[in-house]
Scaffold this motif. Structure first.
Motif, mmCIF file in Angstrom:
data_model
loop_
_atom_site.group_PDB
_atom_site.id
_atom_site.type_symbol
_atom_site.label_atom_id
_atom_site.label_comp_id
_atom_site.label_asym_id
_atom_site.label_seq_id
_atom_site.Cartn_x
_atom_site.Cartn_y
_atom_site.Cartn_z
ATOM 1 N N GLU A 43 108.983 -38.012 -83.838
ATOM 2 C CA GLU A 43 110.016 -38.914 -84.352
ATOM 3 C C GLU A 43 111.368 -38.215 -84.219
ATOM 4 O OE1 GLU A 43 109.696 -41.992 -85.585
ATOM 5 O OE2 GLU A 43 107.498 -42.092 -85.585
ATOM 6 N N PRO A 44 112.443 -38.964 -83.965
ATOM 7 C CA PRO A 44 113.764 -38.339 -83.879
ATOM 8 C C PRO A 44 114.228 -37.831 -85.243
ATOM 9 C CG PRO A 44 113.944 -40.724 -83.712
ATOM 10 C CD PRO A 44 112.482 -40.400 -83.701
ATOM 11 N N SER A 45 114.989 -36.741 -85.238
ATOM 12 C CA SER A 45 115.507 -36.169 -86.484
ATOM 13 C C SER A 45 116.736 -36.914 -86.990
ATOM 14 C CB SER A 45 115.860 -34.694 -86.274
ATOM 15 O OG SER A 45 116.955 -34.585 -85.372
ATOM 16 N N GLY A 46 117.428 -37.609 -86.077
ATOM 17 C CA GLY A 46 118.632 -38.328 -86.451
ATOM 18 C C GLY A 46 119.913 -37.545 -86.212
ATOM 19 N N VAL A 47 119.787 -36.270 -85.879
ATOM 20 C CA VAL A 47 120.952 -35.431 -85.573
ATOM 21 C C VAL A 47 121.325 -35.671 -84.110
ATOM 22 C CG1 VAL A 47 121.791 -33.062 -85.416
ATOM 23 C CG2 VAL A 47 120.210 -33.710 -87.246
ATOM 24 N N PRO A 48 122.577 -35.960 -83.803
ATOM 25 C CA PRO A 48 122.957 -36.187 -82.399
ATOM 26 C C PRO A 48 122.678 -34.965 -81.530
ATOM 27 C CG PRO A 48 124.709 -36.875 -83.884
ATOM 28 C CD PRO A 48 123.697 -36.129 -84.719
ATOM 29 N N GLY A 49 122.269 -35.211 -80.289
ATOM 30 C CA GLY A 49 122.075 -34.131 -79.335
ATOM 31 C C GLY A 49 120.693 -34.137 -78.719
ATOM 32 N N TYR A 50 120.393 -33.061 -78.016
ATOM 33 C CA TYR A 50 119.124 -32.915 -77.302
ATOM 34 C C TYR A 50 118.556 -31.531 -77.568
ATOM 35 C CZ TYR A 50 120.539 -37.073 -74.771
ATOM 36 O OH TYR A 50 120.919 -38.346 -74.462
ATOM 37 N N GLU A 51 117.248 -31.443 -77.480
ATOM 38 C CA GLU A 51 116.550 -30.160 -77.546
ATOM 39 C C GLU A 51 115.900 -29.957 -76.182
ATOM 40 O OE1 GLU A 51 113.023 -28.056 -80.192
ATOM 41 O OE2 GLU A 51 113.784 -30.009 -80.769
ATOM 42 N N TYR A 52 116.140 -28.829 -75.543
ATOM 43 C CA TYR A 52 115.641 -28.568 -74.198
ATOM 44 C C TYR A 52 114.496 -27.556 -74.209
ATOM 45 C CZ TYR A 52 119.963 -30.912 -72.920
ATOM 46 O OH TYR A 52 120.971 -31.836 -72.802
ATOM 47 N N ASN A 53 113.757 -27.519 -73.100
ATOM 48 C CA ASN A 53 112.669 -26.541 -72.914
ATOM 49 C C ASN A 53 111.575 -26.670 -73.975
ATOM 50 O OD1 ASN A 53 114.133 -25.277 -70.734
ATOM 51 N ND2 ASN A 53 115.389 -24.329 -72.307
ATOM 52 N N VAL A 54 111.280 -27.897 -74.383
ATOM 53 C CA VAL A 54 110.276 -28.123 -75.420
ATOM 54 C C VAL A 54 108.898 -28.211 -74.766
ATOM 55 C CG1 VAL A 54 109.468 -29.672 -77.244
ATOM 56 C CG2 VAL A 54 111.933 -29.356 -76.852
ATOM 57 N N PRO A 55 107.977 -27.307 -75.120
ATOM 58 C CA PRO A 55 106.623 -27.405 -74.550
ATOM 59 C C PRO A 55 105.891 -28.594 -75.178
ATOM 60 C CG PRO A 55 106.752 -25.582 -76.103
ATOM 61 C CD PRO A 55 108.132 -26.167 -76.001
ATOM 62 N N VAL A 56 105.487 -29.552 -74.347
ATOM 63 C CA VAL A 56 104.809 -30.748 -74.849
ATOM 64 C C VAL A 56 103.326 -30.774 -74.477
ATOM 65 C CG1 VAL A 56 106.916 -32.133 -74.963
ATOM 66 C CG2 VAL A 56 105.560 -32.130 -72.860
ATOM 67 N N TYR A 57 102.929 -29.954 -73.509
ATOM 68 C CA TYR A 57 101.515 -29.845 -73.146
ATOM 69 C C TYR A 57 101.304 -28.539 -72.384
ATOM 70 C CZ TYR A 57 96.978 -30.492 -71.063
ATOM 71 O OH TYR A 57 95.671 -30.296 -70.700
ATOM 72 N N SER A 58 100.182 -27.872 -72.672
ATOM 73 C CA SER A 58 99.787 -26.704 -71.881
ATOM 74 C C SER A 58 98.267 -26.657 -71.819
ATOM 75 C CB SER A 58 100.341 -25.406 -72.459
ATOM 76 O OG SER A 58 99.746 -25.127 -73.703
ATOM 77 N N ASN A 59 97.772 -26.158 -70.703
ATOM 78 C CA ASN A 59 96.331 -26.001 -70.516
ATOM 79 C C ASN A 59 96.130 -24.773 -69.637
ATOM 80 O OD1 ASN A 59 93.601 -26.163 -69.757
ATOM 81 N ND2 ASN A 59 93.633 -28.403 -69.917
ATOM 82 N N THR A 60 95.478 -23.761 -70.190
ATOM 83 C CA THR A 60 95.241 -22.522 -69.444
ATOM 84 C C THR A 60 93.765 -22.333 -69.132
ATOM 85 O OG1 THR A 60 95.060 -21.261 -71.506
ATOM 86 C CG2 THR A 60 97.243 -21.382 -70.486
ATOM 87 N N ALA A 61 92.970 -23.386 -69.308
ATOM 88 C CA ALA A 61 91.517 -23.276 -69.120
ATOM 89 C C ALA A 61 90.997 -24.180 -68.013
ATOM 90 C CB ALA A 61 90.805 -23.604 -70.434
ATOM 91 N N LEU A 62 91.836 -24.486 -67.026
ATOM 92 C CA LEU A 62 91.384 -25.326 -65.916
ATOM 93 C C LEU A 62 90.501 -24.526 -64.968
ATOM 94 C CD1 LEU A 62 94.759 -27.086 -65.049
ATOM 95 C CD2 LEU A 62 92.832 -28.054 -66.320
#
Length: 93
Positions: A43-62
């Motif tokens: 959900e958005p925080s309501g503070v103007p702006g953007y957050e970059y480099n956010v890890p949204v998915y990782s998988n190291t067991a392929l």
């Protein structure tokens, strides 16, 4: 996205506040080789702006080999809320 390897990392930019032209709500589903492997929701925080480099998915067991990653924005077909996805970058190995 098709890739050859054993790991994948997905990073996004997240909008922190909705505007009159877009929603900042984020809801993503991830599939590898046709199988559901993860979800990310914020959900958005309501503070103007953007957050970059956010890890949204990782998988190291392929398993070693060719893989297909699909990122699905929102709840397709469920009539859910609008969702914003801003893909930043992927890393695979």
């Amino acid at each position: 996205m098709q890739h050859l390897g054993t790991a994948i990392y997905v990073f996004c930019a997240l909008a922190l506040a909705s505007t009159s032209t877009f929603t900042a709500y984020t809801n993503m589903s991830f599939y590898i080789n046709g199988e559901t492997v993860g979800n990310f929701e914020r959900e958005p925080s309501g503070v103007p702006g953007y957050e970059y480099n956010v890890p949204v998915y990782s998988n190291t067991a392929l398993s070693s080999g060719q893989h297909v990653l699909v990122l699905e924005n929102g709840n397709i077909g469920s009539g859910g809320d609008l969702s914003l996805t801003l893909l930043d970058y992927l890393i695979y190995s």
